[in-house]
Design a protein around this motif. Structure first.
Motif, PDB file in Angstrom:
ATOM      1  N   THR A 290       3.839  25.212  45.062  1.00  0.00           N
ATOM      2  CA  THR A 290       4.953  24.797  45.276  1.00  0.00           C
ATOM      3  C   THR A 290       5.377  25.036  45.773  1.00  0.00           C
ATOM      4  O   THR A 290       6.201  24.299  47.036  1.00  0.00           O
TER       5      THR A 290
ATOM      6  N   ARG B 180      13.084  28.722  40.134  1.00  0.00           N
ATOM      7  CA  ARG B 180      11.773  28.914  40.664  1.00  0.00           C
ATOM      8  C   ARG B 180      11.081  29.741  39.432  1.00  0.00           C
ATOM      9  O   ARG B 180      12.086  30.593  38.672  1.00  0.00           O
ATOM     10  N   GLY B 181       9.978  29.882  38.752  1.00  0.00           N
ATOM     11  CA  GLY B 181       9.228  30.513  37.055  1.00  0.00           C
ATOM     12  C   GLY B 181       9.642  29.490  36.318  1.00  0.00           C
ATOM     13  O   GLY B 181       9.430  30.031  35.329  1.00  0.00           O
ATOM     14  N   GLY B 182      10.173  28.709  36.503  1.00  0.00           N
ATOM     15  CA  GLY B 182      11.125  27.392  35.230  1.00  0.00           C
ATOM     16  C   GLY B 182       9.782  27.587  34.170  1.00  0.00           C
ATOM     17  O   GLY B 182      10.088  26.605  33.333  1.00  0.00           O
ATOM     18  N   SER B 183       9.055  27.013  34.846  1.00  0.00           N
ATOM     19  CA  SER B 183       7.318  26.781  33.744  1.00  0.00           C
ATOM     20  C   SER B 183       7.775  27.139  32.208  1.00  0.00           C
ATOM     21  O   SER B 183       7.255  26.989  31.202  1.00  0.00           O
TER      22      SER B 183
ATOM     23  N   SER C 253       1.191  25.355  34.549  1.00  0.00           N
ATOM     24  CA  SER C 253       2.720  25.812  36.229  1.00  0.00           C
ATOM     25  C   SER C 253       1.651  25.119  37.137  1.00  0.00           C
ATOM     26  O   SER C 253       0.411  24.950  36.970  1.00  0.00           O
TER      27      SER C 253
ATOM     28  N   GLU D  31       2.849  21.219  38.768  1.00  0.00           N
ATOM     29  CA  GLU D  31       3.245  20.718  37.955  1.00  0.00           C
ATOM     30  C   GLU D  31       2.826  19.472  37.359  1.00  0.00           C
ATOM     31  O   GLU D  31       1.816  19.416  36.601  1.00  0.00           O
TER      32      GLU D  31
ATOM     33  N   PHE E 174       8.899  22.489  34.332  1.00  0.00           N
ATOM     34  CA  PHE E 174       8.927  23.330  35.441  1.00  0.00           C
ATOM     35  C   PHE E 174       9.788  22.147  36.061  1.00  0.00           C
ATOM     36  O   PHE E 174      10.846  22.492  36.883  1.00  0.00           O
TER      37      PHE E 174
HETATM   38  N1  ASP Z   1       5.604  26.580  40.101  1.00  0.00           N
HETATM   39  C1  ASP Z   1       6.992  27.219  39.735  1.00  0.00           C
HETATM   40  C2  ASP Z   1       7.606  28.142  40.358  1.00  0.00           C
HETATM   41  O1  ASP Z   1       6.647  28.593  41.835  1.00  0.00           O
HETATM   42  C3  ASP Z   1       7.791  26.641  38.176  1.00  0.00           C
HETATM   43  C4  ASP Z   1       6.369  28.270  38.145  1.00  0.00           C
HETATM   44  O2  ASP Z   1       5.435  28.298  38.254  1.00  0.00           O
HETATM   45  O3  ASP Z   1       7.070  28.688  36.645  1.00  0.00           O
HETATM   46  O4  ASP Z   1       8.370  28.411  40.401  1.00  0.00           O
END
Ligand code: ASP
Length: 442
Positions: free
Chosen positions: A50, A186-189, A37, A118, A172
């Motif tokens: 991000t 968001r959180g897509g990694s 990430s 990323e 991501f």
């Molecule tokens: N960096 C991105 C986020 O903050 C994706 C991730 O961390 O999964 O959403």
């Protein structure tokens, strides 16, 4: 044998964290594909890279962007410099930053901007580990309409991963058919990790974060809740739907179809076994329940009509009123001459009277009553199927805790029991359920 290892933002927030990650990877030769990430928070008031990128991009495309973005841009650079210097790497990202700045000013898009977190972290990680860097934009593909293109991606990524032994593939993002960078939500990694695991047919997808796995209940409500050892995909779906989140929901699909288990692990405590997420297991759960999760902010609409149960099409007409107003319903328990619809309060509030009049018009009920500020709590566990008296125990625990149960719904899978209570009773109810099954070990 190969393992895919994804590291979340907090695992990569500083050089110190990178070192822990380095040790984890070198401890097992099978950890071949690394999905990072962007650097996350180093302390609670810190900013994720991000978020810094989104904000800097917005400044860059505004009036006097070039001048105004300077400070934010330097702060982002500083995050990477700190890591590179802390790891004593002979790596300069000067050229990369030059390109990124130009692209920002050319308005390359928010997704491009956010993805650089990323991308750059991937370059640093590859340099640190001595692994090959694979740019996700070339292999992770989205369709023209923005949907993820699973098959094209797999067809591109699979042969590529067969050619390399060790590689870093940033999380991501990917790209649209015309090459424009596109991110997942968001959180897509987490999703990237799962896609990579599918493409290399990994033995396991290790998802490294800052907790030692999924907890049986929310730690904001239960002090030091126990970690779930093994959870099935189905159970996880029930719990995440009800608000328990560690893993991005879409991360499940690519690995699930291949039967690849996910192991949630803690970078700060690598010896902990974490939580295994599996398709199915013969392992008996430690307790009858696997987890408890819930959400506040529901409304119930209670509809009564004499002889309702004999009237064909009554339920359909009621639901039509919700559908016409674009409102999805969550639960629908029913009695002999009553039915109740649970909806999200915030979605329903503004359309309340339209829905009520539509129900009157379409279904002609005797009465409609609305109740607000309700919570739904899901008690989930594959162990419930083979254990008698689970519902009984839940209700006696709630009665002892003075919680009035407003609704009960047991899924046909016998995997979950959903209970409706007043928002004010939410925490008390979760504590009572946790105590009866976990603390008292029933
Ligand atoms: N960096 C991105 C986020 O903050 C994706 C991730 O961390 O999964 O959403």
């Amino acid at each position: 044998m190969s393992k895919v290892v994804k590291f979340g933002g907090s695992s990569l927030a500083s050089a110190e964290q990178f070192k822990k990650v380095g040790q984890i990877i070198s401890a097992d030769k099978e950890r071949r594909f690394v999905v990072p990430s962007a650097p996350g928070k180093r302390f609670s008031k810190d900013k994720k890279v991000t978020d810094m990128l989104y904000s800097c991009y917005r400044t860059a495309v505004g009036k006097n962007g070039e001048e105004k973005m300077q400070e934010e841009f330097e702060a982002i650079k500083a995050r990477y410099t700190e890591i590179i210097e802390g790891l004593n790497l002979k790596l300069s990202l000067e050229d990369e930053f030059k390109t990124i700045k130009e692209k920002f000013l050319q308005k390359a898009g928010e997704d491009y901007a956010a993805s650089r977190g990323e991308y750059l972290n991937g370059i640093v990680m590859a340099n640190y580990l001595g692994f090959e860097f694979i740019d996700s934009a070339e292999f992770i593909k989205f369709k023209e309409n923005g949907e993820f293109d699973a098959e094209t991606t797999n067809n591109l990524l699979k042969p590529k991963l067969q050619q390399v032994v060790y590689a870093v593939i940033p999380g991501f993002y990917g790209s649209l058919p015309d090459g424009t960078v596109k991110t997942f939500s968001r959180g897509g990694s987490d999703i990237t990790g799962s896609i990579v695991a599918r493409a290399c047919k990994a033995d396991v997808y290790e998802n490294w974060t800052d907790v030692s796995g999924f907890l049986i209940a929310d730690p904001r409500i239960i002090e030091n809740p126990e970690v779930i050892e093994t959870i099935t995909y189905k159970e996880l779906r029930e719990l995440s739907y009800m608000g328990a989140g560690v893993l991005h929901e879409d991360a499940i699909f690519p690995v699930r179809s291949e039967g690849i288990p996910i192991n949630i692990r803690n970078t700060n405590s690598p010896k902990d076994p974490g939580t295994w997420i599996v398709e199915s297991t013969c392992q008996k759960p430690k307790y009858t329940i696997t987890g408890i999760a819930g959400r506040k902010g529901f409304c119930s609409i209670n509809i009564e009509k004499d002889m309702m149960n004999a009237e064909i099409g009554f339920g359909r007409k009621v639901l039509q009123a919700f559908e016409d107003n674009d409102i999805s319903f969550e639960h629908m328990p029913s009695g002999i001459d009553t039915m109740t619809i649970f909806v999200h309060q915030d979605e329903f509030m503004h359309k309340e009277q339209q829905v009520v009049s539509a129900i009157h018009r379409l279904a002609d009920p005797d009465t409609i009553e609305i109740e607000s500020d309700l919570s739904l709590i899901a008690v989930v566990g594959r162990g419930m199927k083979s254990t008698r008296g689970t519902a009984g125990r839940i209700f006696s625990a709630l009665a002892h805790a003075n919680v009035n149960v407003k609704m009960i719904d047991q899924g046909s899978s016998e995997l979950n029991i959903i209970i409706g209570v007043d928002d004010a009773d939410f925490n008390t109810a979760i504590k009572a359920i946790y105590n009866i099954f976990v603390v008292a070990r029933l």
